[in-house]
Write an enzyme that holds these catalytic residues in place. Structure first.
Site, short mmCIF file in Angstrom:
data_model
loop_
_atom_site.label_atom_id
_atom_site.label_comp_id
_atom_site.label_asym_id
_atom_site.label_seq_id
_atom_site.Cartn_x
_atom_site.Cartn_y
_atom_site.Cartn_z
N ARG A 290 12.41 -9.67 10.80
CA ARG A 290 11.58 -9.18 11.90
C ARG A 290 10.74 -10.33 12.44
NH1 ARG A 290 8.09 -3.96 10.35
NH2 ARG A 290 6.50 -5.27 11.30
N LYS B 39 0.81 -1.23 0.00
CA LYS B 39 0.00 0.00 0.00
C LYS B 39 0.85 1.28 0.00
CE LYS B 39 -2.35 -0.29 3.63
NZ LYS B 39 -2.11 0.59 4.72
N ARG C 206 -1.69 -11.99 11.71
CA ARG C 206 -1.89 -10.55 11.47
C ARG C 206 -2.93 -10.32 10.37
NH1 ARG C 206 3.91 -8.84 10.11
NH2 ARG C 206 3.07 -6.84 9.50
N ARG D 180 -8.68 3.65 10.52
CA ARG D 180 -8.45 2.29 11.02
C ARG D 180 -9.61 1.83 11.91
NH1 ARG D 180 -2.63 2.52 10.58
NH2 ARG D 180 -1.50 0.65 11.12
N ARG E 192 11.40 -10.70 3.54
CA ARG E 192 11.96 -9.38 3.88
C ARG E 192 13.10 -9.51 4.90
NH1 ARG E 192 7.92 -4.60 5.59
NH2 ARG E 192 7.61 -5.84 7.46
P1 AMP Z 1 1.60 1.93 10.39
O1 AMP Z 1 2.93 2.40 9.91
O2 AMP Z 1 0.45 2.41 9.55
O3 AMP Z 1 1.55 0.45 10.63
O4 AMP Z 1 1.37 2.62 11.83
C1 AMP Z 1 2.27 2.42 12.89
C2 AMP Z 1 1.56 2.63 14.22
O5 AMP Z 1 1.03 3.98 14.31
C3 AMP Z 1 0.35 1.75 14.47
O6 AMP Z 1 0.73 0.49 14.98
C4 AMP Z 1 -0.43 2.55 15.49
O7 AMP Z 1 0.17 2.47 16.78
C5 AMP Z 1 -0.22 3.98 14.99
N1 AMP Z 1 -1.26 4.38 14.01
C6 AMP Z 1 -1.08 4.73 12.70
N2 AMP Z 1 -2.25 5.05 12.11
C7 AMP Z 1 -3.20 4.93 13.06
C8 AMP Z 1 -4.62 5.09 13.08
N3 AMP Z 1 -5.28 5.48 11.99
N4 AMP Z 1 -5.27 4.88 14.25
C9 AMP Z 1 -4.62 4.50 15.36
N5 AMP Z 1 -3.29 4.31 15.42
C10 AMP Z 1 -2.57 4.50 14.29
#
Ligand code: AMP
Length: 215
Positions: A155, A13, A166, A88, A122
Site C-alpha cells: 500500500r 490494536k 502518519r 478520535r 505488509r
Molecule cells: P479505521 O479503520 O479505524 O482506520 O477507520 C477508517 C475510516 O473510517 C477513517 O479513516 C474515517 O474516515 C472513518 N472513521 C472511523 N472511526 C472514526 C471516528 N471515530 N471518527 C471519525 N471518523 C472515523
C-alpha cells in the site's frame, strides 16, 4: 467491562481487541469496520460516510457519535465492550462519557521503528485482499498469494516516509484524548513491542489489578 483502545496505526490494536473480545466475551466495536460494512451494503449511512472514508478524512462527529450510541444500546454490550477507532476527537470522548461510563482506556505504545517494521513489511493481494508480512507471515512464493495466486503489492501509505508522517499526525491528534483519560485516572499504557500473546496477557493482568476481571 467498558474499554477504549487507543494507539497509532500499525500498533496491532485491532488484533489485540479481537483476542481480548473472545476471552472476555464482549463485542469488539470498530467504527472503521462499521463504516466499511455500511458502504459495502450501500445503505443510507454508507452513502453518507463513503466520501469521508475513501478520502481518509474523519466522518463528522455527530454522525459517528450517533452510530456508536446506537451500537452501545444493543443487548450484546450489556456486559461491556471494546471500542476500537473511537473516540478520535475530544468531542467524541466527551460524548462517549454522556452515553456510558468508561472503565479503562488502554493506550498501546511501541517504538517508531517497530511500527515501521510491521507496516512496511505488509503486502496485500491485488486479487483477494489477503494480507501477508514479508518477515512475520511470508507467502510460500515471494510476491504471490498462497490463496489465489494473485500478485502481492505494498500500500502506498505503508512506505517508511509516509508511516513516519502518519505517526506524527497521530501523536498530535491524539494528545488531547490521551490527556483526557489521564486526567480522569483511567489511562493505562501497555507496551506493544512484544508478541501478541504477551500483550494480551499484560492487558488481562491490568484488568485484574483494577478489579475489572477475576478469572
Ligand atoms: P479505521 O479503520 O479505524 O482506520 O477507520 C477508517 C475510516 O473510517 C477513517 O479513516 C474515517 O474516515 C472513518 N472513521 C472511523 N472511526 C472514526 C471516528 N471515530 N471518527 C471519525 N471518523 C472515523
Amino acid at each position: 467491562m467498558r474499554l477504549v483502545f487507543l494507539g497509532p496505526p500499525g500498533i496491532g490494536k485491532g488484533s489485540y481487541a479481537t483476542e481480548i473480545s473472545k476471552i472476555l466475551g464482549i463485542p469488539h466495536i470498530s467504527t472503521g469496520d462499521i463504516f466499511r460494512e455500511e458502504i459495502k451494503k450501500n445503505s443510507e449511512l454508507g452513502r453518507v460516510v463513503k466520501q469521508y472514508v475513501e478520502r481518509g478524512e474523519l466522518v463528522p462527529d455527530e454522525i459517528v457519535i450517533e452510530v456508536v450510541k446506537r451500537r452501545l444500546e444493543q443487548a450484546d454490550c450489556k456486559k461491556g465492550f471494546i471500542l476500537d477507532g473511537f473516540p478520535r476527537t475530544l468531542r467524541q470522548a466527551e460524548a462517549l462519557d454522556e452515553i456510558t461510563k468508561i472503565d479503562l482506556a488502554v493506550n498501546f505504545a511501541a517504538p517508531v521503528e517497530t511500527i515501521i517494521e510491521r507496516l512496511s513489511g505488509r503486502r496485500i493481494c491485488k486479487n483477494c485482499g489477503a494480507i501477508y508480512h514479508v518477515k512475520f507471515m511470508p507467502p510460500k512464493k515471494p510476491g504471490i498469494c498462497d490463496i489465489c495466486g494473485g500478485e502481492l503489492y505494498q500500500r502506498e501509505d505503508d512506505r517508511p516516509d509516509v508511516i513516519r508522517r502518519r505517526l506524527k499526525e497521530y501523536e498530535e491528534k491524539f494528545k488531547p484524548i490521551i490527556e483526557y483519560y489521564e486526567d480522569k485516572g483511567i489511562l493505562v499504557t501497555v507496551n506493544a513491542n512484544r508478541h501478541l500473546k504477551e500483550v494480551v496477557e499484560d492487558c488481562l493482568r491490568i484488568f485484574k489489578e483494577r478489579g475489572l476481571y477475576n478469572r
